[in-house]
Design a protein around this motif. Sequence first.
Motif, PDB file in Angstrom:
ATOM      1  N   MET A 147       0.843  -1.189   0.000  1.00  0.00           N
ATOM      2  CA  MET A 147       0.000   0.000   0.000  1.00  0.00           C
ATOM      3  C   MET A 147       0.883   1.246   0.000  1.00  0.00           C
ATOM      4  N   LYS A 148       0.436   2.256  -0.733  1.00  0.00           N
ATOM      5  CA  LYS A 148       1.135   3.542  -0.766  1.00  0.00           C
ATOM      6  C   LYS A 148       0.252   4.578  -0.084  1.00  0.00           C
ATOM      7  N   LEU A 149       0.770   5.184   0.975  1.00  0.00           N
ATOM      8  CA  LEU A 149       0.044   6.165   1.764  1.00  0.00           C
ATOM      9  C   LEU A 149       0.615   7.548   1.503  1.00  0.00           C
ATOM     10  N   ALA A 150      -0.256   8.516   1.235  1.00  0.00           N
ATOM     11  CA  ALA A 150       0.221   9.847   0.877  1.00  0.00           C
ATOM     12  C   ALA A 150      -0.581  10.922   1.591  1.00  0.00           C
ATOM     13  N   THR A 151       0.044  12.078   1.744  1.00  0.00           N
ATOM     14  CA  THR A 151      -0.635  13.294   2.174  1.00  0.00           C
ATOM     15  C   THR A 151      -0.791  14.179   0.946  1.00  0.00           C
ATOM     16  N   PHE A 152      -1.989  14.698   0.728  1.00  0.00           N
ATOM     17  CA  PHE A 152      -2.215  15.482  -0.483  1.00  0.00           C
ATOM     18  C   PHE A 152      -3.155  16.643  -0.204  1.00  0.00           C
ATOM     19  N   THR A 153      -3.087  17.632  -1.081  1.00  0.00           N
ATOM     20  CA  THR A 153      -3.968  18.799  -0.992  1.00  0.00           C
ATOM     21  C   THR A 153      -4.800  18.885  -2.261  1.00  0.00           C
ATOM     22  N   HIS A 154      -6.080  19.122  -2.067  1.00  0.00           N
ATOM     23  CA  HIS A 154      -6.996  19.311  -3.203  1.00  0.00           C
ATOM     24  C   HIS A 154      -8.097  20.257  -2.755  1.00  0.00           C
ATOM     25  N   GLY A 155      -8.366  21.256  -3.558  1.00  0.00           N
ATOM     26  CA  GLY A 155      -9.413  22.207  -3.214  1.00  0.00           C
ATOM     27  C   GLY A 155      -9.149  22.953  -1.926  1.00  0.00           C
TER      28      GLY A 155
ATOM     29  N   VAL B 169      -2.639   5.628  -2.610  1.00  0.00           N
ATOM     30  CA  VAL B 169      -2.320   5.760  -4.025  1.00  0.00           C
ATOM     31  C   VAL B 169      -2.501   4.407  -4.705  1.00  0.00           C
ATOM     32  N   LYS B 170      -3.265   4.423  -5.788  1.00  0.00           N
ATOM     33  CA  LYS B 170      -3.508   3.224  -6.585  1.00  0.00           C
ATOM     34  C   LYS B 170      -3.284   3.588  -8.044  1.00  0.00           C
ATOM     35  N   LYS B 171      -2.127   3.170  -8.558  1.00  0.00           N
ATOM     36  CA  LYS B 171      -1.707   3.487  -9.928  1.00  0.00           C
ATOM     37  C   LYS B 171      -1.682   4.996 -10.113  1.00  0.00           C
TER      38      LYS B 171
ATOM     39  N   ALA C  98      -7.814   1.295   5.871  1.00  0.00           N
ATOM     40  CA  ALA C  98      -7.382   2.006   4.669  1.00  0.00           C
ATOM     41  C   ALA C  98      -7.187   1.053   3.499  1.00  0.00           C
ATOM     42  N   ALA C  99      -6.664  -0.131   3.779  1.00  0.00           N
ATOM     43  CA  ALA C  99      -6.395  -1.101   2.720  1.00  0.00           C
ATOM     44  C   ALA C  99      -7.685  -1.590   2.060  1.00  0.00           C
ATOM     45  N   LYS C 100      -8.764  -1.646   2.828  1.00  0.00           N
ATOM     46  CA  LYS C 100     -10.035  -2.160   2.316  1.00  0.00           C
ATOM     47  C   LYS C 100     -10.954  -1.063   1.787  1.00  0.00           C
ATOM     48  N   ALA C 101     -10.601   0.205   2.038  1.00  0.00           N
ATOM     49  CA  ALA C 101     -11.510   1.310   1.731  1.00  0.00           C
ATOM     50  C   ALA C 101     -11.712   1.479   0.225  1.00  0.00           C
ATOM     51  N   THR C 102     -12.897   1.870  -0.139  1.00  0.00           N
ATOM     52  CA  THR C 102     -13.228   2.202  -1.526  1.00  0.00           C
ATOM     53  C   THR C 102     -14.023   3.499  -1.525  1.00  0.00           C
ATOM     54  N   GLY C 103     -14.015   4.186  -2.669  1.00  0.00           N
ATOM     55  CA  GLY C 103     -14.776   5.422  -2.738  1.00  0.00           C
ATOM     56  C   GLY C 103     -14.158   6.412  -3.696  1.00  0.00           C
ATOM     57  N   LYS C 104     -14.336   7.678  -3.394  1.00  0.00           N
ATOM     58  CA  LYS C 104     -13.939   8.754  -4.282  1.00  0.00           C
ATOM     59  C   LYS C 104     -12.427   8.798  -4.482  1.00  0.00           C
ATOM     60  N   THR C 105     -12.010   8.918  -5.719  1.00  0.00           N
ATOM     61  CA  THR C 105     -10.584   9.048  -6.044  1.00  0.00           C
ATOM     62  C   THR C 105     -10.362  10.305  -6.879  1.00  0.00           C
TER      63      THR C 105
ATOM     64  N   VAL D  28       5.593   3.718   1.289  1.00  0.00           N
ATOM     65  CA  VAL D  28       5.295   2.374   0.801  1.00  0.00           C
ATOM     66  C   VAL D  28       5.397   1.412   1.978  1.00  0.00           C
ATOM     67  N   THR D  29       4.338   0.694   2.241  1.00  0.00           N
ATOM     68  CA  THR D  29       4.326  -0.203   3.389  1.00  0.00           C
ATOM     69  C   THR D  29       5.258  -1.398   3.159  1.00  0.00           C
ATOM     70  N   PRO D  30       5.785  -1.975   4.239  1.00  0.00           N
ATOM     71  CA  PRO D  30       6.776  -3.050   4.111  1.00  0.00           C
ATOM     72  C   PRO D  30       6.301  -4.245   3.296  1.00  0.00           C
ATOM     73  N   ASP D  31       5.017  -4.587   3.387  1.00  0.00           N
ATOM     74  CA  ASP D  31       4.535  -5.757   2.662  1.00  0.00           C
ATOM     75  C   ASP D  31       4.611  -5.553   1.153  1.00  0.00           C
ATOM     76  N   GLU D  32       4.505  -4.315   0.700  1.00  0.00           N
ATOM     77  CA  GLU D  32       4.599  -4.024  -0.726  1.00  0.00           C
ATOM     78  C   GLU D  32       6.046  -3.834  -1.174  1.00  0.00           C
ATOM     79  N   LEU D  33       6.880  -3.292  -0.299  1.00  0.00           N
ATOM     80  CA  LEU D  33       8.267  -3.001  -0.693  1.00  0.00           C
ATOM     81  C   LEU D  33       9.151  -4.240  -0.719  1.00  0.00           C
ATOM     82  N   GLY D  34       9.003  -5.113   0.272  1.00  0.00           N
ATOM     83  CA  GLY D  34       9.908  -6.251   0.373  1.00  0.00           C
ATOM     84  C   GLY D  34      11.193  -5.871   1.093  1.00  0.00           C
TER      85      GLY D  34
END
Length: 286
Positions: free
Chosen positions: A1-9, A17-19, A50-57, A190-196
């Motif tokens: 999983m990729k976790l980010a802080t972002f600004t919008h509006g 982050v997914k792709k 967070a890993a299971k969440a779905t919704g607005k992107t 990037v979480t450890p399970d994704e990075l290796g």
Amino acid sequence: MKLATFTHGGMTRIGVVKKSEILDLSEAAPNLPRDMRSFLRAGEVALETAAKATGKTFELAEVQLETPVPNAEKYLAIGLNYGSHLEEVAKLGMTKPEYQIWFNKQVSCLNGPYDDLHLPSVSAELDYECELGVVIGKSCRHVAVEDAANVIAGYTVCNDVSVRDWQMRSPTATLGKSFDTHGPVGPWIVTPDELGDPHDLSISTLVNGETRQSGNTSEMIFNCFEQIAYLSTVMTLEPGDILATGTPAGVGALADPPNFLKSGDVVRVEIEKIGHIENPVIDEPV
């Protein structure tokens, strides 16, 4: 999983982050904390949610990515921790350290992954250092080396920007490492399970497209887990704390002749399996 802080509006929050998109956790999981440090402090339940969440992107191109933990309590960096870097500093009489060498980067230097770097008005010796960043995920003290992986929230890209003449003026190096804007970190965690394996990643710095540093995290003298064990002997590490883990050969100060950053340069730091940050250099605003 990729976790980010972002600004919008005009609003800053956290997302996954997914792709080419980022999931807005403030809407997809409104019960979760809205800032990264609080989110990490919430522990495994927050990560699983967070890993299971779905919704607005949003498309990544629509948002401004911020440094992942803007309100980090500590930003610590280790010196002389890559074999190739030790070889290039040997000309200065430096040798392999017996103990880990740590210094503070004051958290006021934290900067976004694509934001401007300021060339200080008081120095022309502005330099770069590509580094793998470790983000702490649990409050911890006296962590054994074999347990250290369990307190890591994930990994990120750091540029340990350095003002060399100011660095050399103080035995602690802190002033030369802590100018405003000189701590670009990101673009996400990037979480450890994704990075290796964090100790087998290519790492590089490019300036205006020219490769200045190229190495691998396998060069570390003290690995990430040993670093956490050493630091946690002294202090409690907290969720969101950032550890910069060393840099390979190729820093500008040790080129022949020295090759410091100038206004107009663009500095890109890349790490395999994480991504890159890229920062334009501008004159320090008056």
